[in-house]
Design a protein around this motif. Sequence first.
Motif, PDB file in Angstrom:
ATOM      1  N   GLU A 226      65.066 -35.792  33.031  1.00  0.00           N
ATOM      2  CA  GLU A 226      64.239 -36.814  32.375  1.00  0.00           C
ATOM      3  C   GLU A 226      63.030 -37.138  33.231  1.00  0.00           C
ATOM      4  O   GLU A 226      61.922 -37.256  32.742  1.00  0.00           O
ATOM      5  CB  GLU A 226      65.073 -38.081  32.200  1.00  0.00           C
ATOM      6  N   GLN A 227      63.294 -37.282  34.537  1.00  0.00           N
ATOM      7  CA  GLN A 227      62.226 -37.630  35.474  1.00  0.00           C
ATOM      8  C   GLN A 227      61.154 -36.551  35.493  1.00  0.00           C
ATOM      9  O   GLN A 227      59.966 -36.841  35.477  1.00  0.00           O
ATOM     10  CB  GLN A 227      62.843 -37.782  36.872  1.00  0.00           C
ATOM     11  N   ARG A 230      58.624 -36.640  32.576  1.00  0.00           N
ATOM     12  CA  ARG A 230      57.607 -37.700  32.539  1.00  0.00           C
ATOM     13  C   ARG A 230      56.308 -37.199  33.170  1.00  0.00           C
ATOM     14  O   ARG A 230      56.331 -36.266  33.970  1.00  0.00           O
ATOM     15  CB  ARG A 230      58.072 -38.915  33.360  1.00  0.00           C
ATOM     16  N   HIS A 242      53.352 -40.779  29.871  1.00  0.00           N
ATOM     17  CA  HIS A 242      54.320 -40.486  28.804  1.00  0.00           C
ATOM     18  C   HIS A 242      55.703 -40.268  29.402  1.00  0.00           C
ATOM     19  O   HIS A 242      55.845 -40.054  30.613  1.00  0.00           O
ATOM     20  CB  HIS A 242      53.880 -39.246  28.009  1.00  0.00           C
ATOM     21  N   ASN A 243      56.718 -40.295  28.524  1.00  0.00           N
ATOM     22  CA  ASN A 243      58.108 -40.177  28.999  1.00  0.00           C
ATOM     23  C   ASN A 243      58.742 -38.843  28.631  1.00  0.00           C
ATOM     24  O   ASN A 243      59.957 -38.670  28.727  1.00  0.00           O
ATOM     25  CB  ASN A 243      58.957 -41.315  28.425  1.00  0.00           C
ATOM     26  N   GLN A 245      59.035 -37.612  25.680  1.00  0.00           N
ATOM     27  CA  GLN A 245      59.766 -37.694  24.410  1.00  0.00           C
ATOM     28  C   GLN A 245      58.823 -37.837  23.213  1.00  0.00           C
ATOM     29  O   GLN A 245      59.265 -37.814  22.078  1.00  0.00           O
ATOM     30  CB  GLN A 245      60.700 -38.937  24.401  1.00  0.00           C
TER      31      GLN A 245
END
Length: 314
Positions: A226-227, A230, A242-243, A245
């Motif tokens: 996830e990190q 980003r 942004h993330n 997603q």
Amino acid sequence: MTTIARCIASIPQTRDVSLFHFELPASGRKPEVGQHITMSSLYQGERCEGTYTVIDKKPDGSVTVAVKKTNRNGLADLLHAGARDFQYEGCAGLPLPRHPKMLLLCGGIGVTPALALLRNKRAQYPDSDLHIVLSVETLADLPFLSELMQCHLQDERIRIDVFLTRATLRRQQAPYHQGRLNADALRAICPDLADRSAHIYGSAVFSQAVRAMLREASAAVEREEEQSQRGVVSAGGQGIPHNGQTTLLELMEEARLPVKSRCRIGVCGTCRVQLRAGRVKEEDSILSQSDRDQGIVLACCSIPQGDVAVEFVA
Ligand code: FES
């Protein structure tokens, strides 16, 4: 009709583990390597039972199992004490697991299913990638050490790591590691953990601890992924965080950039932008290969991964 499994030979492997060769009853289903046989016997008036992985099978149907002494007056100890005849309860067990990338975590005598899988590999799993992680107290407690290490050295699709919980190593050198296996150590030796099908073999205590450790290691991998997704989208002179997603189109709209769109599902081609740097995850779209080769992406179908730079197409 006899239902006796007869031990015809035994060979010590380590101080606690021996190989036992059995003749099985002539009738009934014969076990394959990797399946389990169950036997029982009376000990001081009590029925005791043992289930063991078949690690070898001869053409005459006799089989070999590896059994660890438990000192709990069970069937394993009867075997080690020289008993020959046991009630044969049958064979069971799923065939060995099958997946292109497997992770086998084995504690102590739990090495036997991994050994069975290795012995079957050439015939049944030629393209499988096996990572076997063994946990034992000392090297002297690891049966089949030379066979395991031969596999590790000779087949590039086999990796074996051994964690020694009670040995002192002068230096840490793969495939040997001093100490208990934990989530950090697992992630370090198995960076592709998320892609592997994991299987645990060992005592109930070992299995419970390893299951918890696998959950912890998988959660850490997910957090890291996830990190890494980003980042910042650089477009129209702005930097949009942004993330990993959200689509480029939504990000640019939120930043009030003059991006055009119509269908928003990758059909009309209105939202074409030029990817100047970085990487996006693309969903199905109408783009031709030549568009793709030139770095054109559809903003409505592209999710940025990490830092990305885009330009509007004239
Ligand atoms: S808005 Fe139609 S393809 Fe993106």
